[in-house]
Structures are given as structure tokens and as C-alpha cells.
Motif scaffolding. Structure first.
Motif, short mmCIF file in Angstrom:
data_model
loop_
_atom_site.label_atom_id
_atom_site.label_comp_id
_atom_site.label_asym_id
_atom_site.label_seq_id
_atom_site.Cartn_x
_atom_site.Cartn_y
_atom_site.Cartn_z
N ILE A 1 0.85 -1.19 0.00
CA ILE A 1 0.00 0.00 0.00
C ILE A 1 0.89 1.24 0.00
CG2 ILE A 1 -1.84 1.25 1.21
CD1 ILE A 1 -2.70 -1.50 0.28
N PRO A 2 0.82 2.02 -1.07
CA PRO A 2 1.70 3.20 -1.13
C PRO A 2 1.31 4.22 -0.06
CG PRO A 2 0.47 2.89 -3.19
CD PRO A 2 -0.08 1.92 -2.21
N ASN A 3 2.27 4.54 0.76
CA ASN A 3 2.03 5.46 1.86
C ASN A 3 1.54 6.83 1.36
OD1 ASN A 3 2.02 6.13 4.60
ND2 ASN A 3 4.02 7.12 4.38
N ASP A 4 2.13 7.29 0.26
CA ASP A 4 1.76 8.60 -0.29
C ASP A 4 0.28 8.67 -0.62
OD1 ASP A 4 4.37 9.09 -0.08
OD2 ASP A 4 4.83 8.91 -2.22
N LEU A 5 -0.20 7.58 -1.20
CA LEU A 5 -1.60 7.54 -1.61
C LEU A 5 -2.52 7.70 -0.39
CD1 LEU A 5 -3.40 7.08 -4.03
CD2 LEU A 5 -3.31 4.64 -3.60
N VAL A 6 -2.18 6.98 0.68
CA VAL A 6 -3.00 7.05 1.90
C VAL A 6 -2.94 8.46 2.47
CG1 VAL A 6 -3.27 6.18 4.23
CG2 VAL A 6 -2.70 4.61 2.39
N GLU A 7 -1.74 9.01 2.53
CA GLU A 7 -1.61 10.34 3.12
C GLU A 7 -2.30 11.41 2.30
OE1 GLU A 7 2.48 10.90 4.22
OE2 GLU A 7 2.14 9.79 6.09
N ALA A 8 -2.17 11.29 0.98
CA ALA A 8 -2.85 12.26 0.10
C ALA A 8 -4.35 12.21 0.31
CB ALA A 8 -2.50 11.96 -1.35
N SER A 9 -4.89 10.99 0.43
CA SER A 9 -6.33 10.88 0.63
C SER A 9 -6.74 11.46 1.96
CB SER A 9 -6.78 9.42 0.58
OG SER A 9 -6.08 8.73 -0.38
N ILE B 1 -5.31 13.95 3.46
CA ILE B 1 -5.31 15.40 3.32
C ILE B 1 -6.57 15.85 2.59
CG2 ILE B 1 -4.12 17.33 2.19
CD1 ILE B 1 -1.50 15.78 2.84
N ASP B 2 -7.02 15.01 1.64
CA ASP B 2 -8.26 15.33 0.94
C ASP B 2 -9.49 15.14 1.81
OD1 ASP B 2 -6.92 16.04 -1.26
OD2 ASP B 2 -7.24 14.17 -2.36
N GLY B 3 -9.27 14.71 3.04
CA GLY B 3 -10.40 14.61 3.95
C GLY B 3 -11.01 13.23 4.06
N ALA B 4 -10.35 12.24 3.47
CA ALA B 4 -10.91 10.89 3.56
C ALA B 4 -10.65 10.32 4.95
CB ALA B 4 -10.30 9.99 2.50
N SER B 5 -11.64 9.61 5.49
CA SER B 5 -11.44 8.98 6.79
C SER B 5 -10.71 7.66 6.60
CB SER B 5 -12.79 8.72 7.44
OG SER B 5 -13.48 7.72 6.73
N ASP B 6 -10.17 7.12 7.70
CA ASP B 6 -9.48 5.83 7.61
C ASP B 6 -10.41 4.73 7.14
OD1 ASP B 6 -6.71 6.23 8.35
OD2 ASP B 6 -7.48 6.88 10.29
N PHE B 7 -11.67 4.77 7.61
CA PHE B 7 -12.65 3.78 7.15
C PHE B 7 -12.77 3.82 5.63
CE2 PHE B 7 -14.82 4.30 11.45
CZ PHE B 7 -14.38 3.06 11.89
N HIS B 8 -12.90 5.05 5.14
CA HIS B 8 -13.08 5.24 3.72
C HIS B 8 -11.85 4.74 2.95
CE1 HIS B 8 -14.94 7.19 0.24
NE2 HIS B 8 -13.70 7.48 -0.13
N ILE B 9 -10.69 5.15 3.41
CA ILE B 9 -9.44 4.74 2.74
C ILE B 9 -9.33 3.22 2.72
CG2 ILE B 9 -6.93 4.78 2.92
CD1 ILE B 9 -7.22 7.59 4.15
N PHE B 10 -9.65 2.61 3.87
CA PHE B 10 -9.55 1.15 3.97
C PHE B 10 -10.47 0.48 2.96
CE2 PHE B 10 -10.80 -2.88 6.14
CZ PHE B 10 -9.55 -3.48 6.12
N ARG B 11 -11.69 0.98 2.87
CA ARG B 11 -12.66 0.36 1.97
C ARG B 11 -12.35 0.63 0.51
NH1 ARG B 11 -17.37 2.24 4.34
NH2 ARG B 11 -17.79 3.33 2.41
N LYS B 12 -12.02 1.88 0.20
CA LYS B 12 -11.93 2.26 -1.22
C LYS B 12 -10.53 2.11 -1.81
CE LYS B 12 -16.03 2.99 -1.61
NZ LYS B 12 -17.26 3.48 -2.02
N ILE B 13 -9.52 2.17 -0.97
CA ILE B 13 -8.16 2.09 -1.51
C ILE B 13 -7.46 0.80 -1.10
CG2 ILE B 13 -5.88 3.17 -1.57
CD1 ILE B 13 -7.28 5.84 -1.05
N VAL B 14 -7.45 0.54 0.19
CA VAL B 14 -6.65 -0.59 0.69
C VAL B 14 -7.22 -1.93 0.23
CG1 VAL B 14 -5.79 -1.74 2.74
CG2 VAL B 14 -5.89 0.75 2.66
#
Lengths: 317, 296
Positions: B165-173, B175-188
Motif C-alpha cells: 500500500i503506497p504510503n503517499d496515496l494514503v496520506e494524500a487521501s 489530506i483530501d479529507g478521507a477517513s481511515d474507514f473510507h481509505i480502507f474500503r476504497k483504496i486498501v
């Protein structure tokens, strides 16, 4: 807009650490929520039984609960150590595990052989076919043993009789139990056990082989002097992990293979815990024996890890 | 120098011979079971059938499919396997992901808390008492909850997340206001299909094949998984006959007949799903073993 830590001007304070922790929790609370199901599980299913293991030093009475039951100190342990079956259980447990450990090199040898195969299809088929038994359940495996080794109708005894021998009651003879247990396990695990070694072998630098060839090394020499040392770290780690499972491994299979006629060699500590604890309801006594078993296990693991750390660079910790 | 040892060609031939020999030893019992399942039981028990089917009959399979216990066991096993695997993923993935994130504090303590369970456990009896106290005896939970996830799988999945999982991608999201739940579901999760497949497969296989939890935690026959039914058909009844201790005499003759007919067919019926699926998923399984060997 939510943002990361730097933009959230939290005032400077003496108790900076506390603020930082609070800030971290505020920003990342969802990550901590992610941990909750797993931590709850480990707490309930693993840590509460660790607390409950104190019944080994008590006389557990269900109605009084764990806390209310009276202490008995080391009574259960003494009873176990002084019983006539103690040495038999210990001997059987150690014997079957050492026997198993003796076969540890077989997957390594088989992996070295597979690694020398050039032919892609032949190699692939050999792998796929030898991995297959790994997916057979212990119940089915022991069921197959029962069918194959039946004194009257089994395949093995049919062959023995056809060759002029006498039928052997394999599964009810104490002297056969260990061989059957260990070799049927090897049948199941040999192919699967090569996977990690094959991956390690794939990582061997081909230049080493080229250089050795130039120096006139034979195929066998290259296997023994280049391939084998290259996978040695993997071998050591897997060996320690195997020791870590010592004393507990294979109990479910032993339980299935056990019967009143072969119990002289098939009685091991774990099956005894099951019988006395769950079948006879002597919870405290059985918990004490189980505790003895896991302590020996930990001691073995620590010793082997220590030896590995001293003699090679590889260890678990 | 050239003549020392074996020539390459001879070496290859001998090696191939040995490998072939080993493969045959491993495969023979499997072929035997398959052939025996469609052969006349008489031919099997007298040794007339030793490799290929003799007097082909499907009577064994017919009996298996008529056996209500096997159907119920099958249904139960499928249910336990699906439910158990789902819960496994639900507990494992979020935890492993959280542990892979740098911003999680107290990681060391949490990892120790989890890893310590590999080193020491309360043992069979205290665990049984906990399961009993929680009222899980004779429920599906006794089958799916104990052993639902191991420390090892968490380490493996965590290593996977750390590497893929690219760290930059998670951090950028973030900053864009995505929650960890959201990141986990949509990206991870979408990026982690291989590890999800691997973990689900390993756990499903172990659930499919386990009998011991059911043996100690279930007493209601209607809840027995397939493996417990198999244990009765393949081992308890057979061994019982051998020891001459089988209780009810009048059913003995019938038992012997059914047992010999059914035993190979039932092995096929219970094992075939895994053996058929496995070659197609082999790369996942192999991958799983390999990720698991990554040293922490």
C-alpha cells in the motif's frame, strides 16, 4: 477540512507528550477502532484462559468459579509426576516428536531434487501432485490408513499375504504406531514442505554456479556447496519453528489413531489431557498437565533459539 | 576433471527417476481411493482391484447421497466455512492494516500482546471453560470463534500491507479529507485482493478440515460438520469392528456392508471439492506460504 497534525495548532505545553498522544488519537481514532475486534478476540480467547490456567493450582469447582475454588498448590503436578503413566506419556510424546524431527531433512532433499529439474511441465506436475495430500483432512487421512491397513481387507495386508507373508494388525499394534503416524504425516507434508525451500533456491545467484562450473565443480558438488548453504538460513528458521510446535503437534491425528490396543505407544500428554479433562471432567488435574506441556514447549523453543543464535546468524529473536 | 562424478545427462536421468518414484508413491494412494470408490467392494477387499477400477459400480456414491447425516454434515461444513472465513477476514484485515500504519502509536505493545499468544496459551481445558462460560457450547460460535485468527496471519497480512500500500496515496487521501474507514474500503481493500484470497483460502481449508472443535464443543448431532460424520463412518465404526467392541449386534452386519461400500466414496465426496479447486488456486496457496515465510 480535516488535515494532518501540523496544521492543527495545538498549544505548546509542558506536557507535550500527552498532547501529542491526544492529537494522534484524535486524528487516527479510526485506526484504533480497526484493532478492536482482534484485540477483543485475543483478550477473550487467549488471555482469559491464561488467567484461568490458575485452576491448575486449585481444586476447580464449577459452582464456586475460578476465584472461589480452593488453592491446592502443586498437588496436581505431584500427582501427575508420581503417577505410573507419567513416564510413559513423556516417553511417547518425546519419541513421536523426535521421530518426526528426524524426517526434517526430507523436504529439503526433495526440494533440491526438484530444483535440478529442467523440464518445466514435468517439474510443475511433480509439484502439483505432491502438494495435493496437504489438502486432505486428518480424519480422511486416518480413514485411509484404517482402510489400507485393515488386517483382512486392506490393500497392504492383501499385498503381504499375496507375497506369502502373514497379515499384520498394524493399527492395533503398539510397535507399529509411531512408524505409521510419522510416515503417513510425511506422505502428506513432503511436497508442501518444499515450497519455501524452492523459493529460497530460486534466489541463488546463478553467477556462483557459473564460476563453480568454470572451476570444474560437478553437479553434486554445486548442489552441496552452493545450493545447500544458500538455503541454510531458511532451514534454520523452519527448524526452530518446528521445535516451537514440539509437544503439541499432531495431537488431533494421534487421537484419531488411538485405540485401546495401541495405547502403550499412542498415549501422549495431549491426548491424556483431553481424556482426563474433557471426558472425565477432572479440569484442574488436566489443566496442570497441559500447563506442564506448554512450559516444556517454551523451554525447548528458547533453548533451540539460543543455540541457533550462538551458532548461526539466524534466530527468531 | 571432466570425468569426476556423474555427467550432466546421467545426473538428470537419475534425478528424474527418483522424482518420478516419489511422485508415484505420493499419488498411488490417491488413485487407489478414486478407483476403489467406483469399484465393486468385493474386488477391493480381496485385492483384485489394486490400481484401476474393477467391476465399476456407483452404488457407493448412491449410498453416500442417500445418507442424511452426510448431507447435513456437508451443509453444516459449508455454513461454518463461509461464516468462519468472513469473520476471519473481518477481524484480520482491519487489524493488520492498522498495525501497518506508521501513525499508529503503541504498536510495539500491541504486537507483543498479539505475538505472546504464539508463545504461550492457557491450554485446552481453560479455553474450553471460557467457551463454555460464554455459552457458546452447541452453537456455531464454538466452531468459528476459537482460532478465528492467529498471530501469524496478522503478521503476514501486515507485512503485505506495508509492502504494497503506497504510503503517499494514503496520506494524500487523508489530506483530501478521507477517513481511515473510507481509505480502507476504497483504496486498501481493492489493492489487497491477493492477500485476501490467500488468507481466506488458508482459513477456509482449515475450517473445512477441522474436526476437533466440533468434537469437544458440539453434542447436537444435527450440528455436526462433515468431518465428524466422516470420523464415525471411516474410523469409529471401522475400528469398533476391528476391536470387536461395536455395541449393537443386529446392525453390525448392515454396518459392515454399508461401511465398505461407502468409505471410499465418502472420502471422494468430502475431499474432491478441495482437490479440484486447489490446482487452479495453487499459485495463491504457494504465495501464501511464501509471504508467511517473510521474516519479521
Amino acid at each position: 477540512m480535516k488535515s494532518n497534525g501540523e496544521q492543527l495548532n495545538i498549544p505548546y505545553s509542558k506536557n507535550r507528550k500527552f498532547y501529542r498522544a491526544k492529537k494522534n488519537l484524535f486524528l487516527n481514532w479510526q485506526l484504533y477502532v480497526f484493532l478492536l475486534p482482534a484485540l477483543t478476540y485475543f483478550f477473550i480467547i487467549h488471555y482469559i484462559p491464561m488467567y484461568g490456567v490458575q485452576i491448575a493450582f486449585k481444586d476447580f469447582i464449577a459452582t464456586k468459579g475460578i476465584l472461589g475454588s480452593p488453592w491446592t498448590g502443586f498437588d496436581h503436578f505431584e500427582r501427575f509426576f508420581n503417577s505410573y503413566y507419567f513416564w510413559r506419556l513423556l516417553k511417547n510424546t518425546l519419541a513421536i516428536n523426535f521421530y518426526q524431527l528426524l524426517l526434517f531433512p526430507l523436504p529439503i532433499i526433495f526440494a533440491l531434487m526438484l530444483n535440478e529439474l529442467r523440464n518445466g511441465a514435468f517439474k510443475k506436475w511433480s509439484q502439483t501432485l505432491t502438494y495435493a495430500p496437504h489438502f486432505i483432512s486428518v480424519v480422511v487421512l486416518v480413514g485411509m490408513l484404517v482402510a489400507f491397513l485393515d488386517p483382512l481387507t486392506g490393500l497392504v495386508n492383501n499385498a503381504i499375504v499375496a507375497l506369502g507373508g502373514e497379515s499384520v494388525p498394524f493399527l492395533t499394534s503398539p510397535e507399529w504406531f509411531r512408524h505409521i503416524y510419522v510416515w503417513s504425516g510425511e506422505w502428506q507434508a513432503l511436497g508442501w514442505g518444499t515450497i519455501i525451500y524452492l523459493a529460497a533456491l530460486a534466489g541463488v545467484n546463478p553467477e556462483l554456479h557459473e564460476a563453480a562450473k568454470v572451476d570444474g565443480a560437478t553437479r553434486m558438488q554445486r548442489i552441496l556447496r552452493i545450493n545447500l548453504p544458500s538455503i541454510l538460513p531458511t532451514v534454520v528458521i523452519l527448524f526452530i519453528l518446528d521445535i516451537g510446535k514440539f509437544m503439541s503437534i499432531g495431537f488431533e491425528k494421534v487421537l484419531l489413531m488411538q485405540n485401546s490396543l495401541n495405547s502403550e505407544t499412542s498415549d501422549i500428554i495431549q491426548t491424556f489431557v483431553y481424556e482426563t479433562g474433557l471426558l472425565e471432567g477432572q479440569y484442574s488435574f488436566a489443566a496442570a498437565i497441559g500447563l506442564f506441556d506448554s512450559i516444556i514447549n517454551i523451554i525447548l523453543l528458547v533453548i533451540v533459539n539460543q543455540i541457533a543464535r550462538k551458532t548461526s546468524e539466524n534466530s527468531l529473536w | 576433471m571432466k570425468n569426476r562424478g556423474l555427467s550432466d545427462k546421467t545426473f538428470d536421468r537419475i534425478n528424474k527417476l527418483f522424482v518420478t518414484f516419489i511422485v508415484l508413491i505420493v499419488v498411488y494412494p490417491l488413485i487407489f481411493v478414486i478407483s476403489a470408490s467406483i469399484s465393486d467392494p468385493g474386488a477391493v477387499s480381496t485385492g483384485k482391484m489394486w490400481l484401476w477400477p474393477v467391476d465399476i459400480t456407483l452404488e457407493g456414491f448412491k449410498r453416500v447421497f442417500q445418507n442424511q447425516d452426510i448431507w447435513t454434515g456437508y451443509r453444516n461444513t459449508i455454513f461454518y466455512t463461509l461464516l468462519g472465513t468472513l469473520i476471519h477476514l473481518f477481524i484480520l484485515l482491519p487489524c493488520a492494516y492498522a498495525l501497518s500504519r506508521k501513525e499508529l502509536k503503541g504498536k510495539k505493545i500491541i504486537l507483543w500482546f498479539i505475538l505472546f499468544t504464539m508463545l504461550f496459551n492457557g491450554g485446552m481445558i481453560p479455553t474450553y471453560l471460557v467457551v463454555k462460560t460464554l455459552g457458546m457450547l452447541d452453537t456455531v460460535w464454538a466452531i468459528v470463534i476459537p482460532n478465528v485468527v492467529g498471530a501469524w496471519s496478522i503478521l503476514v497480512a501486515r507485512a503485505f500491507f506495508q509492502q504494497t500500500i503506497p504510503n503517499d496515496l494514503v496520506e494524500a487521501s487523508k489530506i483530501d479529507g478521507a477517513s481511515d474507514f473510507h481509505i480502507f474500503r476504497k483504496i486498501v481493500l481493492p489493492l489487497s485482493l491477493p492477500i485476501i484470497a490467500v488468507m481466506a483460502l488458508f482459513h477456509a481449508v482449515s475450517l473445512w478440515n477441522q474436526y476437533f472443535s466440533a468434537l469437544i464443543y458440539l453434542s447436537d448431532r444435527d450440528m455436526y460438520p462433515l468431518q465428524l460424520i466422516l470420523r464415525e463412518i471411516l474410523i469409529v465404526n471401522q475400528m469398533g469392528l476391528e476391536e470387536g467392541s461395536a455395541g449393537v449386534m443386529e446392525s453390525l452386519v448392515e454396518q459392515v456392508k454399508t461401511a465398505s461400500l461407502v468409505k471410499y466414496a465418502v472420502i471422494i465426496v468430502s475431499t474432491l471439492p478441495l482437490l479440484i479447486v486447489y490446482p487452479f488456486l495453487q499459485r495463491f496457496f504457494v504465495k501464501g506460504v511464501l509471504i508467511g515465510s517473510v521474516k519479521e
